[in-house]
Each structure stands twice: as structure tokens, then as C-alpha cells.
Design a protein around this motif. Structure first.
Motif, PDB file in Angstrom:
ATOM      1  N   PRO A   9       0.827  -1.213   0.000  1.00 12.64           N
ATOM      2  CA  PRO A   9       0.000   0.000   0.000  1.00 12.64           C
ATOM      3  C   PRO A   9       0.863   1.266   0.000  1.00 12.64           C
ATOM      4  O   PRO A   9       1.871   1.317   0.698  1.00 12.64           O
ATOM      5  CB  PRO A   9      -0.778  -0.110   1.314  1.00 12.64           C
ATOM      6  N   ARG A  10       0.462   2.239  -0.795  1.00 15.25           N
ATOM      7  CA  ARG A  10       1.200   3.512  -0.811  1.00 15.25           C
ATOM      8  C   ARG A  10       0.938   4.276   0.480  1.00 15.25           C
ATOM      9  O   ARG A  10      -0.165   4.229   1.025  1.00 15.25           O
ATOM     10  CB  ARG A  10       0.731   4.375  -1.979  1.00 15.25           C
ATOM     11  N   LEU A  11       1.962   4.971   0.962  1.00  9.91           N
ATOM     12  CA  LEU A  11       1.794   5.793   2.165  1.00  9.91           C
ATOM     13  C   LEU A  11       1.115   7.096   1.776  1.00  9.91           C
ATOM     14  O   LEU A  11       1.476   7.702   0.768  1.00  9.91           O
ATOM     15  CB  LEU A  11       3.149   6.123   2.777  1.00  9.91           C
ATOM     16  N   ASP A  12       0.174   7.510   2.591  1.00  5.16           N
ATOM     17  CA  ASP A  12      -0.452   8.816   2.386  1.00  5.16           C
ATOM     18  C   ASP A  12       0.191   9.763   3.396  1.00  5.16           C
ATOM     19  O   ASP A  12      -0.043   9.628   4.599  1.00  5.16           O
ATOM     20  CB  ASP A  12      -1.959   8.673   2.636  1.00  5.16           C
ATOM     21  N   PRO A  13       1.033  10.723   2.936  1.00  3.94           N
ATOM     22  CA  PRO A  13       1.730  11.604   3.887  1.00  3.94           C
ATOM     23  C   PRO A  13       0.761  12.344   4.806  1.00  3.94           C
ATOM     24  O   PRO A  13       1.093  12.674   5.942  1.00  3.94           O
ATOM     25  CB  PRO A  13       2.484  12.595   2.996  1.00  3.94           C
ATOM     26  N   ALA A  14      -0.455  12.592   4.326  1.00  4.02           N
ATOM     27  CA  ALA A  14      -1.426  13.319   5.163  1.00  4.02           C
ATOM     28  C   ALA A  14      -2.031  12.416   6.229  1.00  4.02           C
ATOM     29  O   ALA A  14      -2.603  12.896   7.198  1.00  4.02           O
ATOM     30  CB  ALA A  14      -2.529  13.889   4.284  1.00  4.02           C
ATOM     31  N   ALA A  15      -1.934  11.100   6.045  1.00  7.89           N
ATOM     32  CA  ALA A  15      -2.515  10.170   7.035  1.00  7.89           C
ATOM     33  C   ALA A  15      -1.615   8.955   7.183  1.00  7.89           C
ATOM     34  O   ALA A  15      -1.931   7.856   6.707  1.00  7.89           O
ATOM     35  CB  ALA A  15      -3.909   9.737   6.585  1.00  7.89           C
ATOM     36  N   PRO A  16      -0.431   9.144   7.802  1.00  5.48           N
ATOM     37  CA  PRO A  16       0.482   8.011   7.972  1.00  5.48           C
ATOM     38  C   PRO A  16      -0.135   6.947   8.874  1.00  5.48           C
ATOM     39  O   PRO A  16      -1.049   7.258   9.651  1.00  5.48           O
ATOM     40  CB  PRO A  16       1.713   8.638   8.633  1.00  5.48           C
ATOM     41  N   PRO A  17       0.352   5.680   8.789  1.00  7.95           N
ATOM     42  CA  PRO A  17      -0.233   4.612   9.603  1.00  7.95           C
ATOM     43  C   PRO A  17      -0.285   4.983  11.084  1.00  7.95           C
ATOM     44  O   PRO A  17      -1.209   4.599  11.791  1.00  7.95           O
ATOM     45  CB  PRO A  17       0.708   3.434   9.376  1.00  7.95           C
ATOM     46  N   SER A  18       0.725   5.767  11.562  1.00  8.24           N
ATOM     47  CA  SER A  18       0.765   6.100  12.991  1.00  8.24           C
ATOM     48  C   SER A  18      -0.424   6.960  13.418  1.00  8.24           C
ATOM     49  O   SER A  18      -0.720   7.077  14.596  1.00  8.24           O
ATOM     50  CB  SER A  18       2.080   6.807  13.335  1.00  8.24           C
ATOM     51  N   SER A  19      -1.091   7.607  12.460  1.00  5.60           N
ATOM     52  CA  SER A  19      -2.204   8.483  12.852  1.00  5.60           C
ATOM     53  C   SER A  19      -3.551   7.826  12.613  1.00  5.60           C
ATOM     54  O   SER A  19      -4.581   8.393  12.922  1.00  5.60           O
ATOM     55  CB  SER A  19      -2.142   9.791  12.049  1.00  5.60           C
ATOM     56  N   ARG A  20      -3.534   6.614  12.003  1.00  8.46           N
ATOM     57  CA  ARG A  20      -4.812   5.973  11.689  1.00  8.46           C
ATOM     58  C   ARG A  20      -5.402   5.263  12.893  1.00  8.46           C
ATOM     59  O   ARG A  20      -4.667   4.610  13.631  1.00  8.46           O
ATOM     60  CB  ARG A  20      -4.594   4.935  10.588  1.00  8.46           C
ATOM     61  N   PRO A  21      -6.711   5.368  13.076  1.00  7.85           N
ATOM     62  CA  PRO A  21      -7.298   4.628  14.194  1.00  7.85           C
ATOM     63  C   PRO A  21      -7.276   3.130  13.913  1.00  7.85           C
ATOM     64  O   PRO A  21      -7.182   2.704  12.770  1.00  7.85           O
ATOM     65  CB  PRO A  21      -8.737   5.145  14.238  1.00  7.85           C
ATOM     66  N   GLY A  22      -7.339   2.349  14.932  1.00 12.29           N
ATOM     67  CA  GLY A  22      -7.333   0.889  14.759  1.00 12.29           C
ATOM     68  C   GLY A  22      -6.911   0.250  16.053  1.00 12.29           C
ATOM     69  O   GLY A  22      -6.073   0.805  16.772  1.00 12.29           O
ATOM     70  N   SER A  23      -7.514  -0.895  16.367  1.00 13.10           N
ATOM     71  CA  SER A  23      -7.163  -1.551  17.624  1.00 13.10           C
ATOM     72  C   SER A  23      -5.755  -2.143  17.494  1.00 13.10           C
ATOM     73  O   SER A  23      -5.238  -2.319  16.386  1.00 13.10           O
ATOM     74  CB  SER A  23      -8.156  -2.664  17.922  1.00 13.10           C
ATOM     75  N   ASP A  24      -5.139  -2.479  18.638  1.00 15.97           N
ATOM     76  CA  ASP A  24      -3.805  -3.094  18.603  1.00 15.97           C
ATOM     77  C   ASP A  24      -3.834  -4.378  17.802  1.00 15.97           C
ATOM     78  O   ASP A  24      -2.906  -4.696  17.067  1.00 15.97           O
ATOM     79  CB  ASP A  24      -3.345  -3.391  20.023  1.00 15.97           C
ATOM     80  N   GLY A  25      -4.942  -5.137  17.973  1.00 19.83           N
ATOM     81  CA  GLY A  25      -5.050  -6.399  17.243  1.00 19.83           C
ATOM     82  C   GLY A  25      -5.008  -6.162  15.745  1.00 19.83           C
ATOM     83  O   GLY A  25      -4.299  -6.852  15.010  1.00 19.83           O
ATOM     84  N   GLU A  26      -5.719  -5.128  15.283  1.00 19.51           N
ATOM     85  CA  GLU A  26      -5.754  -4.833  13.838  1.00 19.51           C
ATOM     86  C   GLU A  26      -4.380  -4.383  13.343  1.00 19.51           C
ATOM     87  O   GLU A  26      -3.943  -4.758  12.261  1.00 19.51           O
ATOM     88  CB  GLU A  26      -6.788  -3.730  13.557  1.00 19.51           C
ATOM     89  N   VAL A  27      -3.720  -3.580  14.159  1.00 22.09           N
ATOM     90  CA  VAL A  27      -2.406  -3.060  13.777  1.00 22.09           C
ATOM     91  C   VAL A  27      -1.417  -4.211  13.598  1.00 22.09           C
ATOM     92  O   VAL A  27      -0.627  -4.251  12.646  1.00 22.09           O
ATOM     93  CB  VAL A  27      -1.926  -2.056  14.850  1.00 22.09           C
ATOM     94  N   TRP A  28      -1.482  -5.189  14.510  1.00 14.63           N
ATOM     95  CA  TRP A  28      -0.551  -6.329  14.412  1.00 14.63           C
ATOM     96  C   TRP A  28      -0.907  -7.280  13.288  1.00 14.63           C
ATOM     97  O   TRP A  28      -0.021  -7.827  12.625  1.00 14.63           O
ATOM     98  CB  TRP A  28      -0.463  -7.052  15.761  1.00 14.63           C
ATOM     99  N   LEU A  29      -2.217  -7.438  13.060  1.00 12.47           N
ATOM    100  CA  LEU A  29      -2.660  -8.262  11.945  1.00 12.47           C
ATOM    101  C   LEU A  29      -2.134  -7.654  10.650  1.00 12.47           C
ATOM    102  O   LEU A  29      -1.630  -8.348   9.759  1.00 12.47           O
ATOM    103  CB  LEU A  29      -4.193  -8.319  11.936  1.00 12.47           C
ATOM    104  N   ARG A  30      -2.239  -6.335  10.573  1.00 12.99           N
ATOM    105  CA  ARG A  30      -1.773  -5.611   9.390  1.00 12.99           C
ATOM    106  C   ARG A  30      -0.266  -5.838   9.190  1.00 12.99           C
ATOM    107  O   ARG A  30       0.191  -6.099   8.089  1.00 12.99           O
ATOM    108  CB  ARG A  30      -2.063  -4.122   9.591  1.00 12.99           C
ATOM    109  N   ALA A  31       0.501  -5.748  10.275  1.00 12.76           N
ATOM    110  CA  ALA A  31       1.955  -5.939  10.163  1.00 12.76           C
ATOM    111  C   ALA A  31       2.268  -7.350   9.662  1.00 12.76           C
ATOM    112  O   ALA A  31       3.122  -7.549   8.801  1.00 12.76           O
ATOM    113  CB  ALA A  31       2.626  -5.696  11.517  1.00 12.76           C
ATOM    114  N   ARG A  32       1.566  -8.330  10.202  1.00 10.51           N
ATOM    115  CA  ARG A  32       1.813  -9.718   9.764  1.00 10.51           C
ATOM    116  C   ARG A  32       1.436  -9.885   8.289  1.00 10.51           C
ATOM    117  O   ARG A  32       2.140 -10.541   7.532  1.00 10.51           O
ATOM    118  CB  ARG A  32       1.024 -10.698  10.635  1.00 10.51           C
ATOM    119  N   GLU A  33       0.307  -9.278   7.888  1.00 16.39           N
ATOM    120  CA  GLU A  33      -0.117  -9.393   6.475  1.00 16.39           C
ATOM    121  C   GLU A  33       0.904  -8.742   5.544  1.00 16.39           C
ATOM    122  O   GLU A  33       1.229  -9.284   4.484  1.00 16.39           O
ATOM    123  CB  GLU A  33      -1.478  -8.708   6.281  1.00 16.39           C
TER     124      GLU A  33
END
Ligand SMILES: Cc1cc2nc3c(=O)[nH]c(=O)nc-3n(C[C@H](O)[C@H](O)[C@H](O)COP(=O)(O)OP(=O)(O)OC[C@H]3O[C@@H](n4cnc5c(N)ncnc54)[C@H](O)[C@@H]3O)c2cc1C
Length: 415
Positions: free
Chosen positions: A25-49
Motif C-alpha cells: 500500500p502507498r503511504l499517504d503523507p497526510a494520514a500516515p499509519p501512525s495516525s490511523r485509528p485501529g485496535s492493537d489487534g488490527e495493527v498487528w494483523l496488518r503488520a503480519r499481512e
């Protein structure tokens, strides 16, 4: 590089450049992953994917040997890939400690089975690793730890407590240092174990920090049983393993590890960017701010170049592994300079302005609350200075009255 038939860096880079747009996925400078909402579980699932995508595309574990699931390529290949991947979302959560500390340590001192099983699983995005080193009684005197493991037939039984374990709640295994012989001096009676985080008797609690982040955990080991294959290195030889682990940790934290792929802040700990902030607040033209930004950029440049030089010198044997402490020290100086400058630019709006996107003042106050992390994570700044002075400059060693005394005869504050 352990793959003599490796493709050239230019060809590898070109393949990465062609592959990335269709697969990551391309990074959106206006909304980097660090600023996106999401539970810890989702964030880790995303990293594994994301890691699984890298693996499927043939770009995972670039510097790990082929026999353990990596590509067996050089640091230069890794750097080229990281440059190409700059505009894409990467599984940066897995960089520290999974790849650059835990897998790197297993690669150096793990058994053949541990290397094949765990390094391969991490590269495929199937396993996350954590470190169980620090204890409530203190982290700097690591060899003075109190968690113990006792042998019972073919198994070891672990009892004690650990703390400040980064991402342990998301991990599958943790490298846990425990005392296996308290009749020996403190450095000589320790053993490293690779402990499944879901083992019966192991309780993992999240720790909420003052900045709201919950990346840290504390663990309680109540009769946790692991079998003999969980021992990493030699029984009672855990200090040698820990020393290697600390080397990889200092290298990783200091930006010198070849096992880090991609750049960027981790989702739970966004950093304020002073340049973006100066521009967003209209202060970029102020002479004083320009001077400070210039100093920060100079420190960043020096730190990057020192990083490459020191890492190359350690890899080539011209500098001892203790030199990784210089990387670790530079990292803290740079990170804290950035935090201090961001606060100065944001001024009174640091805690109240809009946020949390980079360049907004609202996040500066939050980010500043985590300022001290840089001078503690990976061993403290003071301990780095001790190592540099004692091991590199040959200055007198710190007094250590307990050095050769059996651990069970040393007076303990916390026992
Ligand atoms: C971001 C971050 C990530 C971390 N991740 C992990 C992890 O994954 N796993 C893990 O096990 N731990 C982790 N830690 C814990 C970290 O390793 C410890 O915080 C660190 O080793 C210091 O230990 P302490 O906090 O117990 O401080 P202490 O050891 O109690 O030290 C307190 C202060 O005294 C100073 N001090 C202590 N001894 C000396 C000395 N001999 N000479 C001079 N000064 C001294 C220290 O520098 C420090 O300023 C993490 C910490 C941070 C901030």
C-alpha cells in the motif's frame, strides 16, 4: 553476504521498484499509519499481512541466510530496498525487536532447530518475538536479575517477573533470561530460554504509559514449564547470549542493524517532526528556529554517517561489538534534540493545538512525554557511556564488589 550467486544491487533495486506499486500500500503523507485509528489487534494483523506480502514477493528477510528462509543478500541490497520502499507502508513493527534483535540473536547463538523454525516463521510473517530481560528490580544491572529457572527432569520451571517488554502482548515467543545457578557469580549462573508467551503460568499485563501508549508489558512467571529445547546457547552460558542480544539491540536502536527493512515511526509512538512543524506553524523563517533546525539536521547527518561507518567497522572487525554503544548514544542524542526542538517550536500550543498528524502542534506535547524512552530503551545512555569509556577508551572500570562473589552470597535489596 552469504549468497555468492546473488544478483547485483542494481537489478535487485529495479525488481523492487517494479514490484512495490502493485503489491504494497502507498503511504499517504497526510494520514500516515501512525495516525490511523485501529485496535492493537488490527495493527498487528496488518503488520503480519504486510510481512506475508513481502515474503510472497521474495523481498523478506533480505540479510538472513537462505537456509533459514531469508535471501542471503548484503546490507547494500537491504539499504536499496529500504530506499525504494520509502513511499510504501511496511511492517515496521516487526523490525524491533523481532528481526533485528531476537532473530539476529538466534542466528548468532541459537540451535539449528531454533534458527530454522523461528527465523523462518518470522520471515513468513507467522511469528512475533519479544524480549524478557528487564525486571522490576532494575534493568541496568541485567546480570543481577532475580527470575529463576530450576531443572525438573527434562523440563525447566521458571518463576519470577519481567517488565518493560516491548510488544510482548502481540508476541508468540520471548527470549527470557533467568538464573539457573545462584551458587555462581552473577554473570555465570544465567541461562536464556525461548518461552512461548501462551505457556500456562505466564501472565502478561499491558502497562499504560504517561503518553497513553501501551506497547509495554509486564510478565509474571508462576511455574512456567519449558523443555530443554527452549534453552538458547548453553545452560549457565546465558550471559554470552545476552551480550550478543544487547549488541543487536544497541545496533538496532542506533540504526545500524542490517535486519531492519523499511523506515517509519511505529503506530503507537508517533514522533513530532520539527521541520514539518516549523512550516505548519509559520516559524520556519525565524532565524533562531532556522539555526536550531540546521543544528538538528547536522546531528542527523553526522549520526547517519557515523552509523554506517561504525556498523561497517564492527562487521569488518576493525571495531569491537561494544562500539554499538556509540550508535545507541547518538540515537538518544538525536531523538531528544528533535523532541526538545519540537516543543520549542510548538511553545504553549504543544498540549492544546490540533493533532495528531505530523506538523500539528497537538501531538508535540504527547510526543514529548515519551522523550526519555530514547535514553533508556536498549540500555540507558549512562550505561552506553560507561561501556564506551571502559571498553573502548580503556578508562578504569566501575567498582563491582559483587563481580566474582556467588550470587546467593550477594546482599540483595529486592530478595
Ligand atoms: C522504549 C523502551 C523499550 C524497552 N524495551 C524493553 C524490552 O523489550 N525488554 C526488556 O526487557 N526491557 C525493555 N526496556 C527496558 C530497558 O532495557 C530499561 O529501561 C533499561 O535497561 C534501564 O533499566 P531501568 O529502567 O530498570 O532503570 P535502572 O536500571 O533502575 O536505572 C535507573 C537510572 O540509573 C542509571 N544507572 C543505573 N546503573 C548505573 C550505572 N552503573 N552507572 C551509571 N548510571 C546508572 C540509569 O542510566 C538510569 O538513568 C525498554 C525500555 C524502553 C524505554
Amino acid at each position: 553476504m552469504n549468497n555468492p550467486a546473488a544478483e547485483s544491487v542494481a537489478s535487485f533495486r529495479a525488481r523492487a521498484r517494479a514490484w512495490l506499486p502493485d503489491n504494497m500500500p502507498r503511504l499517504d503523507p497526510a494520514a500516515p499509519p501512525s495516525s490511523r485509528p485501529g485496535s492493537d489487534g488490527e495493527v498487528w494483523l496488518r503488520a503480519r499481512e504486510l510481512q506475508q506480502k513481502l515474503y510472497a514477493g521474495g523481498f523478506a528477510g533480505i540479510c538472513f541466510p537462505r537456509e533459514y528462509g531469508g535471501l542471503g543478500l548484503s546490507r547494500t541490497h537491504q539499504d536499496a530496498f529500504t530506499e525504494e520502499a520509502a513511499g510504501y507502508e511496511m511492517p515496521v513493527l516487526l523490525n524491533i525487536p523481532t528481526f533485528s534483535i531476537c532473530c539476529a540473536t538466534l542466528l548468532d547463538v541459537g540451535s539449528e532447530e531454533q534458527k530454522r523454525r523461528h527465523i523462518g516463521a518470522a520471515i513468513r510473517g507467522e511469528e512475533v518475538l519479544a524480549q524478557f530481560l528487564s525486571e522490576p528490580s532494575g534493568g541496568s544491572d541485567l546480570a543481577g536479575l532475580l527470575t529463576r529457572a530450576e531443572q525438573d527432569g527434562d523440563t525447566w520451571v521458571i518463576n519470577g517477573a519481567k517488565t518493560w517488554s516491548t510488544w510482548a502482548y502481540a508476541a508468540d515467543y520471548g527470549l527470557c533470561l533467568a538464573r539457573t545457578d545462584s551458587g555462581k557469580p552473577k554473570h555465570r549462573g544465567l541461562t536464556m530460554f525461548l518461552v512461548p508467551t501462551r505457556a500456562p503460568g505466564l501472565t502478561i499485563n499491558r502497562v499504560r504509559l504517561v503518553d497513553g501508549s501501551t506497547e509495554f508489558c509486564e510478565e509474571f512467571f508462576d511455574g512456567v514449564r519449558v523443555d530443554a529445547s527452549a534453552v538458547v546457547g548453553e545452560v549457565d552460558g546465558g550471559w554470552a547470549v545476552a551480550t550478543r542480544q544487547l549488541f543487536h539491540e544497541r545496533s538496532a536502536v542506533g540504526g545500524g542493524s542490517p535486519y531492519v527493512s523499511g523506515r517509519g515511526a511505529t503506530p503507537s509512538r508517533p514522533k513530532a517532526d520539527p521541520i514539518a512543524l516549523a512550516q505548519a506553524t509559520g516559524r520556519a523563517a525565524e532565524p533562531e528556529i532556522r539555526t536550531l533546525l540546521g543544528e538538528m539536521l547536522a546531528l542527523t547527518t553526522v549520526s547517519r554517517q557515523m552509523g554506517s561507518r561504525i556498523s561497517a567497522a564492527i562487521a569488518g572487525g576493525q571495531l569491537p561489538s561494544h562500539a554499538a554503544s556509540m550508535l545507541r548514544l547518538l540515537h538518544a542524542e538525536r531523538a531528544q534534540t528533535e523532541d526538545d526542538l519540537a516543543l520549542r517550536i510548538a511553545g504553549a500550543t504543544a498540549g492544546i493545538g490540533p493533532g495528531p498528524e505530523p506538523g500539528r502542534t497537538g501531538m508535540v506535547g504527547i510526543s514529548y512525554l515519551g522523550r526519555q524512552a530514547a535514553s533508556l530503551g536498549g540500555g540507558s545512555t549512562e550505561m552506553s557511556r560507561n561501556l564506551i569509556s571502559e571498553r573502548m577508551l580503556g578508562m578504569p572500570r566501575e567498582l563491582a564488589p559483587d563481580r566474582d562473589v556467588p550470587f546467593n552470597q550477594v546482599k540483595q535489596r529486592h530478595r
